[in-house]
Write an enzyme that holds these catalytic residues in place. Structure first.
Site, mmCIF file in Angstrom:
data_model
loop_
_atom_site.group_PDB
_atom_site.id
_atom_site.type_symbol
_atom_site.label_atom_id
_atom_site.label_comp_id
_atom_site.label_asym_id
_atom_site.label_seq_id
_atom_site.Cartn_x
_atom_site.Cartn_y
_atom_site.Cartn_z
ATOM 1 N N GLY A 124 11.507 -0.921 -13.597
ATOM 2 C CA GLY A 124 12.851 -1.478 -13.634
ATOM 3 C C GLY A 124 12.793 -2.952 -13.259
ATOM 4 N N SER A 171 6.760 -6.974 -8.846
ATOM 5 C CA SER A 171 6.871 -5.529 -9.035
ATOM 6 C C SER A 171 8.183 -5.287 -9.764
ATOM 7 C CB SER A 171 6.827 -4.797 -7.689
ATOM 8 O OG SER A 171 6.789 -3.393 -7.884
ATOM 9 N N GLY A 172 8.826 -4.159 -9.480
ATOM 10 C CA GLY A 172 10.138 -3.879 -10.041
ATOM 11 C C GLY A 172 11.229 -4.229 -9.052
ATOM 12 N N ASP A 173 12.446 -3.758 -9.312
ATOM 13 C CA ASP A 173 13.583 -4.077 -8.460
ATOM 14 C C ASP A 173 13.475 -3.447 -7.078
ATOM 15 O OD1 ASP A 173 14.917 -5.549 -10.540
ATOM 16 O OD2 ASP A 173 15.404 -3.622 -11.468
ATOM 17 N N GLU A 210 0.794 -1.219 0.000
ATOM 18 C CA GLU A 210 0.000 0.000 0.000
ATOM 19 C C GLU A 210 0.830 1.275 0.000
ATOM 20 O OE1 GLU A 210 -2.324 -0.477 3.508
ATOM 21 O OE2 GLU A 210 -3.483 -2.177 2.722
#
Length: 391
Positions: A113, A79-81, A55
């Protein structure tokens, strides 16, 4: 401590995983992609899951810091890095960090990313792909259940902060691209292309000094007073920042840099094959670009990096060396640091590799090999309504 040393059995069948998903990452389509591309493959492979949506910033860090990890066979980060950075640092902040960091992790790309996922895709022998194809490949790695040990980068800053990187530390041009392109996050990885063009148009230099311990130097040659850390593994190759680096280190004279990059893996983004030299267990790739490089040359280097051809230019301003530790001291207030895409203030920092320190879902059980590419597998996507638990 080699937390991930030795061999490890694959994930069990059936297995139950905790999926930490950032619904606002990248283009904001992660949740939809999970149900259309990930869940059908998990169901076929007998992988059940519990889905948690993050969140806010550092929410995943807080969750894994307090979670009963015995409930899960693995933690899946979609998600990303930046989110996997949060998870690893949350695990390392636990009182039981030595056992917590051994919980297997999986990276499913859904951010702007996705360098960790792209690197794992490369190590598994898949061709370089992006977006949904990359997500499908990484999901199939999870379904195959194989684990490989991965290195961590332990970092210490002048203000006393200790943190861990799963991918990279960047200073100068690359970090500023991260900052400049933040407003274009909804473009996904295209934000970095736009950010690169903007920064090239206003190319800057950054004054600093750099020192490093080459990978070829014997590990037994260490400084007399290792830098102590209040929590986590000891940094045996570095000394406190207020002391000079050990005499067997290589010192780069103070000068103007365009960028400095310490990179653990092959990719800096899904379309930036930054380290084609192959994986190096226990070491990292150190790149730096000295001032004086032209905008045109820098652009050519980044364009060639898509296929890993940038080193073929033999650019005199680009320096590459494999290292096990480094120290970077900015001499002005320009620029920022980017650690796994997360921004930090510009101050003296040093880091060293912690070999084989945690486990990740990968294409093989050993440290990432260099394999010949193979065609990217594709599957017809399916749609399913959201659910918090799935047996």
């Amino acid at each position: 401590m080699d937390a991930a040393g030795g061999s490890r059995n694959p994930l069990p069948r059936p297995c139950h995983v905790l999926v930490l998903l950032n619904p606002r990452g990248g283009k904001g389509k992660a949740l939809k992609l999970f149900w259309s591309h990930v869940q059908p493959l998990l169901a076929q492979a007998d992988v059940s899951f519990t889905l948690m949506l993050t969140e806010r910033r550092n929410h995943a860090r807080e969750l894994v810091r307090a979670e009963d990890l015995r409930r899960w066979d693995a933690l899946v980060v979609m998600s990303g890095d930046g989110l996997i950075h949060e998870v690893v640092n949350g695990l390392m902040e636990r009182p039981d960090w030595e056992t917590a960091i051994q919980k297997p992790l999986c990276s499913l790309p859904a951010g702007s990313g996705n360098a960790v996922a792209a690197s794992l895709n490369h190590y598994a022998g898949y061709e370089q792909v992006t977006n949904e194809d990359l997500l499908t490949n990484c999901t199939q790695l999870l379904c195959r259940r194989l684990l490989a040990p991965m290195d961590l980068l332990s970092l210490q800053t002048a203000c006393g902060q200790r943190l861990f990187s799963v991918l990279s530390l960047a200073w100068g041009f690359i970090a500023d691209v991260d900052l400049d392109s933040e407003k274009f996050r909804r473009l996904g990885e295209m934000r970095f292309t736009l950010g690169t063009c903007l920064r090239l148009a206003a190319l800057r230099t950054y004054r600093g000094s750099l020192a490093y311990l080459p990978a070829e130097t014997l590990a037994s040659r260490r400084g007399p007073s290792p830098a102590r850390a209040p929590q986590g593994p000891a940094d045996t190759h570095v000394v406190p920042l207020e002391q000079p680096v050990p005499p067997h280190w290589t010192v780069v004279p103070e000068q103007d840099f365009v960028l400095v990059l310490a990179l653990l893996h092959s990719h800096l983004a899904s379309e930036l094959f930054t380290a084609p030299m192959g994986p190096m267990a226990g070491a990292m790739h150190l790149f730096y670009v000295r001032a004086g490089v032209s905008r045109a040359t820098l652009l050519r280097l980044f364009l060639a990096m898509e296929k890993g051809r940038h080193m073929e230019y033999h650019c005199p301003h680009l320096v590459y060396v494999p290292v096990v530790a480094f120290r970077l001291e900015p001499k002005d207030r320009k620029g920022v640091f980017a650690v796994d895409g997360e921004l930090l203030i510009s101050e003296a920092v040093q880091g060293q590799v912690l070999p084989n320190h945690f486990w990740m879902v990968s294409g093989c059980r050993e440290s990432p090999p260099s394999l010949k590419p193979q065609p990217s597998p594709r599957r017809k996507s399916q749609q399913r309504p959201p659910s918090a638990e799935h047996p």
